[in-house]
Enzyme design. Structure first.
Site, PDB file in Angstrom:
ATOM      1  N   HIS A   1       0.848  -1.202   0.000  1.00  0.00           N
ATOM      2  CA  HIS A   1       0.000   0.000   0.000  1.00  0.00           C
ATOM      3  C   HIS A   1       0.875   1.240   0.000  1.00  0.00           C
ATOM      4  O   HIS A   1       1.857   1.318   0.735  1.00  0.00           O
ATOM      5  CB  HIS A   1      -0.895   0.028   1.240  1.00  0.00           C
TER       6      HIS A   1
ATOM      7  N   ASP B   1     -15.013   2.744   7.644  1.00  0.00           N
ATOM      8  CA  ASP B   1     -14.046   3.705   7.116  1.00  0.00           C
ATOM      9  C   ASP B   1     -14.701   4.642   6.115  1.00  0.00           C
ATOM     10  O   ASP B   1     -14.408   5.827   6.105  1.00  0.00           O
ATOM     11  CB  ASP B   1     -12.868   2.988   6.460  1.00  0.00           C
TER      12      ASP B   1
ATOM     13  N   ARG C   1     -14.600  12.858   8.270  1.00  0.00           N
ATOM     14  CA  ARG C   1     -13.300  13.493   8.531  1.00  0.00           C
ATOM     15  C   ARG C   1     -12.992  14.532   7.475  1.00  0.00           C
ATOM     16  O   ARG C   1     -12.445  15.602   7.780  1.00  0.00           O
ATOM     17  CB  ARG C   1     -12.190  12.425   8.560  1.00  0.00           C
TER      18      ARG C   1
ATOM     19  N   SER D   1      -7.474   3.961   9.269  1.00  0.00           N
ATOM     20  CA  SER D   1      -8.177   3.933   7.993  1.00  0.00           C
ATOM     21  C   SER D   1      -7.465   3.008   7.002  1.00  0.00           C
ATOM     22  O   SER D   1      -8.082   2.144   6.379  1.00  0.00           O
ATOM     23  CB  SER D   1      -8.253   5.359   7.441  1.00  0.00           C
TER      24      SER D   1
ATOM     25  N   LYS E   1      -8.527  -1.301   6.152  1.00  0.00           N
ATOM     26  CA  LYS E   1      -8.869  -1.730   4.796  1.00  0.00           C
ATOM     27  C   LYS E   1      -7.910  -2.816   4.302  1.00  0.00           C
ATOM     28  O   LYS E   1      -8.314  -3.769   3.664  1.00  0.00           O
ATOM     29  CB  LYS E   1      -8.850  -0.528   3.848  1.00  0.00           C
TER      30      LYS E   1
END
Lengths: 457, 457
Positions: B91, B170, B177, B192, B196
């Site tokens: 990621h 999320d 947010r 967050s 995921k």
């Protein structure tokens, strides 16, 4: 999720971020928030995030004044221009057994001032001025602005509830603060109180900021911080403001409840009240008379106030006010006409010694438990229940002495309340080492009190 | 205003106040918030106040792990138990010209690992993995969990968009947010991202945390803080996690856009990519192979990765993946089949000297301006526009040298974008005094990576 903005030039999220990062908001940014919150254009979740940032980052004095001003102008303000006399008010941050309003408003009116007092209801462990007044048969606190003016014309003082037209921003924001953990900020408390009081269009305001175990501000330094903030905010907006930091470590006077507190206030207006209550009433009234230019100093005001009690003129004013607001003024001379509870019980001392302390918040809670106050906003209040404290902090006690009498209407609530009161008294061999003063401090603004308002009108 | 509570025992306002006052929330308090937010039982204004308190007070490591875990379990998680091979993912926190996913996912799959990569779209100045893939004719990123499994069965790797079933908490919380100024918290960002990624049920995760002028975390120390937090959170939840802090002070590789980036990734898989892109891809792939237990160390993994490029196996995997996701794999050999822009223009240097810096965020913005990215979530993306950087930081330049070629489809957008790119280049007489490393740091968890999950399953 879309965030709408109340004015095109300012983005709400940018204002939130600025406060989050410790920046100082401009007057127009604060107006944007208040206007958008009141109109509903800014969603509650954005206001809630901003409120939390304001609690944790604080507000500057300029921001606090701008917030107060924007809230004050979120609705109508009273138009009391028809009255040539000076207009003053007194506000208390809330406590247990606080019935000074019923004494000081009539004194100030008896001295020729106008007192357009807008008060609140009890919530939590503290009693509410309006609830206490409603123990007088027929007394109406739900007056329109026009009806308020009629009462003021007839007797110079009135005590009523918040109208829907005044400071809608505070109603909206307070409800949100209540459920988002953002009540406890001196800056937000200041703006909430001052916007409502300044919407009365008064010339002078005396603040009774309580401190001690029965107050919201337990520590004197927190009370002083709030007091200074409110005085400075008022002065910035061109009002004369004085704050009296007074003790709330034990209940004020000897009664806690609704009808019982009216009875004690009447006794005080007759010159037969308990010493601490009288002393605080004279201090507050003296300051009101000074701010209202009926006395050259607060001390002179105090003397004048004492005279107005002695002459019976203050009591006469209270009678007039009750009548003007639809109440039965004969309760002043016939307190037996006030609501009475079915049962009573007594708290006696097992020990010999001195009262060291009375856990004040617990005494307030005991009264609420019996129905004398509210646990939730929707709760009804029982005017008849309450208690009389026969011993207060510092008093000597013999074993078996009566400490407190409790008045209640339901057996299952009377006994738990009695237990709470019993546990609230702390008795020890020696007198308390330190005695707390009734008046901790008096906070005034700079000598030249008159400054221009932060908003051109 | 009434605050409903998701579970009877915990009052939301008390949880908010606890965080406001700097306290540490219990796992059940955090679960209460996440469950209530997702179900809608807790109103957004309470979540918003809590988020702001969390931003300003911070979260402890235990709170961050509990938040991650609660969010992870707010919806379904992938069931990849049918695959006996280890499952890994990579990621990136987002940057400009970052096309490593198209290189490392095929490499890992070519080594026999399963890569169930769930990616995002571009927002702000950064590009989106899904947008880039969609420049391949027919490529489908909107797969169900079942379709994902089919693709993984056929070729071992897949890159798809977020499904509605995974981590609904999320989606809800991120939208809130975004409009309440509560994006910028390493703890909330960590929860967050990690919720995921862990919902993919992977065994190992490589995090590419970007730092520099084109990254969300401009400062290396902020990137390191986030990286450490994510590694620790992953380890607490029993996953093997490595973070590579990589430079994003200038675009990665030479292309920025959608189709142009696919083309550059393909070139890299063919062994003909730019040096920085190849270096980072090998580092990330090497770590994936190490975490997936295909190599005894990250360095061994890097060698293996290099071999999989050289042998053409990684490229073959990318072809397979395109085909399995409905795309036209012939673009790999015929890049002219990718969307092409109508116009091109050139940025040339007026000066002689060295490229001191390329303002990376601005280059990203120039691409967005041409339609290559999104200013708002609803915007469509133009796959054909983009740019090629011919000179990068440190390169010598002669006056008149080509710095950048820009590809665009609308004349009124091409010229402003060209200007932005022109101004992004800083040329000076001498080479830059300090050269930034491409890999700043590698952060790993403690030697014994396997810990018990914070939640019994």
């Amino acid at each position: 999720m879309e965030a709408s903005t109340a004015s095109a030039a300012i983005r709400t999220v940018d204002v939130i971020r600025k406060k989050r990062d410790g920046g100082e908001l401009s007057t127009s940014e604060i107006e944007h928030l208040v206007r958008g919150s009141t109109s509903g254009e800014i969603p509650d979740y954005q206001i809630a995030a901003w409120l939390m940032a304001a609690v944790l980052r604080g507000l500057t004095k300029a921001e606090t004044a701008a917030l107060t001003d924007a809230m004050l102008h979120s609705g109508e303000v009273l138009d009391l221009s028809e009255f040539s006399a000076r207009k003053v008010d007194k506000h208390s941050t809330g406590g247990v057994g606080d019935k000074t309003s019923f004494v000081v408003a009539p004194i100030a009116a008896a001295a020729g001032l106008i007192v357009p007092m807008i008060s609140g209801r009890g919530l939590g462990h503290t009693g509410g001025t309006l609830d206490k007044l409603q123990s007088i048969p027929g007394f109406n606190v739900d007056l329109t602005a026009a009806e308020l003016q009629t009462v003021l014309r007839s007797c110079g003082c009135a005590i009523i509830g918040q109208t829907a037209q005044l400071v809608p921003a505070d109603r909206k924001m307070y409800a949100l603060r209540d459920v988002t953990g953002t009540i406890e900020s001196p800056h937000l408390i200041c703006a909430s109180i001052m916007s409502k009081k300044l919407a009365e269009e008064i010339d002078g305001l005396v603040l009774d900021v309580k401190t001690g175990s029965g107050a919201f501000m337990k520590r004197p330094e927190d009370a002083a911080l709030l007091a200074e903030l409110m005085v400075e905010t008022g002065e910035r907006m061109g009002k004369r403001v004085v704050a009296v930091i007074s003790d709330m470590d034990q209940p004020l006077g000897r009664t806690v409840g609704n009808a019982v507190e009216i009875e004690e206030a009447v006794a005080t207006l007759k010159g037969a009240g308990p010493g601490d209550l009288l002393q605080l009433c004279l201090e507050l009234a003296g300051q009101m008379l000074y701010l209202g230019e009926r006395a050259a100093s607060a001390d002179e005001g105090k003397k004048l106030a004492r005279g107005l009690i002695k002459s019976g003129k203050a009591l006469a004013k209270f009678r007039e006010m009750i009548t003007a607001q639809g109440g039965d003024a004969s309760v002043v001379d016939h307190p037996e006409k006030l609501p009475k509870a079915r049962y009573r019980s007594e708290v006696k001392s097992d020990l010999r010694g001195y009262v060291q302390a009375i856990q004040c918040e617990q005494v307030g809670n005991a009264c609420v438990l019996m129905g004398g106050g509210r646990e939730r906003k929707e709760d009804a209040v029982d005017p008849a229940v309450g208690l009389i404290l026969h011993k207060k902090t510092g008093d000597p006690v013999a074993a078996g002495d009566l400490l407190c009498t409790i008045f209640y209407n339901s057996e299952e609530r009377g006994e738990p309340a009695r237990k709470i009161v019993e546990q609230s008294y702390r008795i020890a061999n020696a007198p308390p080492k330190q005695t707390r003063p009734l008046i901790h401090r008096i906070i005034t603004g700079p000598p030249s009190a008159s400054k221009s308002s932060t908003r051109a009108k």
